[in-house]
Design a protein around this motif. Sequence first.
Motif, mmCIF file in Angstrom:
data_model
loop_
_atom_site.group_PDB
_atom_site.id
_atom_site.type_symbol
_atom_site.label_atom_id
_atom_site.label_comp_id
_atom_site.label_asym_id
_atom_site.label_seq_id
_atom_site.Cartn_x
_atom_site.Cartn_y
_atom_site.Cartn_z
ATOM 1 N N SER A 290 0.820 -1.206 0.000
ATOM 2 C CA SER A 290 0.000 0.000 0.000
ATOM 3 C C SER A 290 0.862 1.267 0.000
ATOM 4 O O SER A 290 0.588 2.219 -0.738
ATOM 5 C CB SER A 290 -0.939 0.014 1.207
ATOM 6 N N THR A 291 1.920 1.270 0.807
ATOM 7 C CA THR A 291 2.790 2.451 0.822
ATOM 8 C C THR A 291 3.610 2.552 -0.461
ATOM 9 O O THR A 291 4.016 3.652 -0.853
ATOM 10 C CB THR A 291 3.738 2.437 2.039
ATOM 11 N N LEU A 292 3.860 1.421 -1.135
ATOM 12 C CA LEU A 292 4.512 1.471 -2.448
ATOM 13 C C LEU A 292 3.655 2.270 -3.423
ATOM 14 O O LEU A 292 4.152 3.154 -4.129
ATOM 15 C CB LEU A 292 4.740 0.053 -2.973
ATOM 16 N N VAL A 293 2.363 1.974 -3.470
ATOM 17 C CA VAL A 293 1.444 2.722 -4.329
ATOM 18 C C VAL A 293 1.465 4.203 -3.953
ATOM 19 O O VAL A 293 1.524 5.084 -4.813
ATOM 20 C CB VAL A 293 0.011 2.158 -4.211
ATOM 21 N N GLN A 294 1.439 4.467 -2.639
ATOM 22 C CA GLN A 294 1.430 5.843 -2.150
ATOM 23 C C GLN A 294 2.694 6.598 -2.552
ATOM 24 O O GLN A 294 2.634 7.738 -3.020
ATOM 25 C CB GLN A 294 1.289 5.844 -0.622
#
Length: 506
Positions: A290-294
């Motif tokens: 999720s933080t990769l996408v962010q």
Amino acid sequence: MEIPFLSPHPQKIRSNNKTMKLPMNISVKSNISKDPQLIFLKNDLKQLGGVKILSSGGFQISLMKQKIKAKSEEAYTLEITSKGAKIKSNSNKGLFYGIQTFLQLFLLNEDGKIPLVLIEDCPQYNTRSFMIDLGRSTFSFEYIKRIIRILSRLKMNTLHIHLCDDQLGGLRFKKLPLGKENPYAITIAELKKIVTYARKYHVTIIPEVECWGHAGSMIYHYPELLGGPGMWGGASFAIGEKLYELFDKVFDELIPVLEKDCQIHVGLDEAIWILCKSIPEEKKKEYTPSTLVQRIYEILESKGKKYKKNIKMHLWADHGGRPIPKHIQDKVVVQPWMYFECREDDITEKIKRFSGKNKTPFLMGGGMSSRHYHGHFGATKIWCEKGMKSPNVEGVTICMWEGNDLSSHMAGLYGGANCAWNPKAPNLNYQKNDTYREKSYGLLEWYMRTWQQIFQDADTEAINEDRGPEVNRGFFCWGKNAGKEVAPTANLTFERDMTDAENMEQ
């Protein structure tokens, strides 16, 4: 008179079965100053139809940009009478599409007559995209320009360019080493010209840069960023700050050549999750899919501000979905996919899963997989028919994975373009007693070949000449170089300790 097979088929056609002899002395006018559509129409009538263009008089074609009642800016009306033809639309793009329909009615006749009709037309889907794979095959600058012209004939408005993959880096950067090992890669300067060229034909370019898996051609230059193998071989990046620093540089070169309102696809599918080993144990929980996408989203946002661009981020949905931070779920576009007609239940399930008023906008991924060596549009048809009632669907992408042989895959684009514009078109109905679609697909290809003979941008010999050698998965297919790699990245293998890896197929 029977209406010619129109591709794509309009939403509404009214005909009183009257015709007129094909006019060969035509004048064209527009209510737009220096209308580029006027030039397109005159050239096509002269070059394709042998028409004499008059300054006035004769059969008059009027292009009229004016307000019409329509849900889409791409909508148009076309009325043909014995005195002339009128094409009306709210936009230049709609006028251009009306011209394409007129040209088919004019040129695809069999008895030297043109039907007198009233057409009201608009697309079912706003985004009608075709994807080419520069990460596994080769597409020259001239070949891409030809593909853009073919797309415009079929009222397709987007070209998704998959720029890199495990096998090849298809874009040669100026400041970074990426793509310099591939003698067939297009340059950043050529990409800029492609974007400008596509605009003339009302086609938007969406470049894709793989930001997690399918990373072999990039890791070739940055071996320290290897995380492990990909889901289907190849390589996945190691997630960490060094990776984000690389993409900051990648997008710093890429974004300036795009339109002010642009879209960028960041991949994020079919990868193995593993972190850089330099990340302390207490910090690992800060790094998630999720933080990769962010983080990728934030990089694009920062570049948008720097270069004054409005950027929309696209990403693959992957096999089990993709975790997207809640505060950006309405700001990105996610793309599920399925390329096999026999997997209709899977397509149905995915549309159900991704559809919803408050869900993330999505594009449907149809077209042809790496296992389709000939054109196929069955899966695209299913996506387009079943997605019609979805409140958050943006459109459809017709993919052509792993190879550059458009001639053999043309039926997948031709038939798919029909589905994307008008999924319920009568000319797409399968024939009775045709269990294996042999008659239906054969008939569509017969019409397609007639269209190709008239609209020479789609001429098979011309396509193959611009294409050059056929390439699949990074290797030449035929001739003296058959079986040889296009670039050293085509045959790399990647190994790493996968003790801490997590398969993200879900």
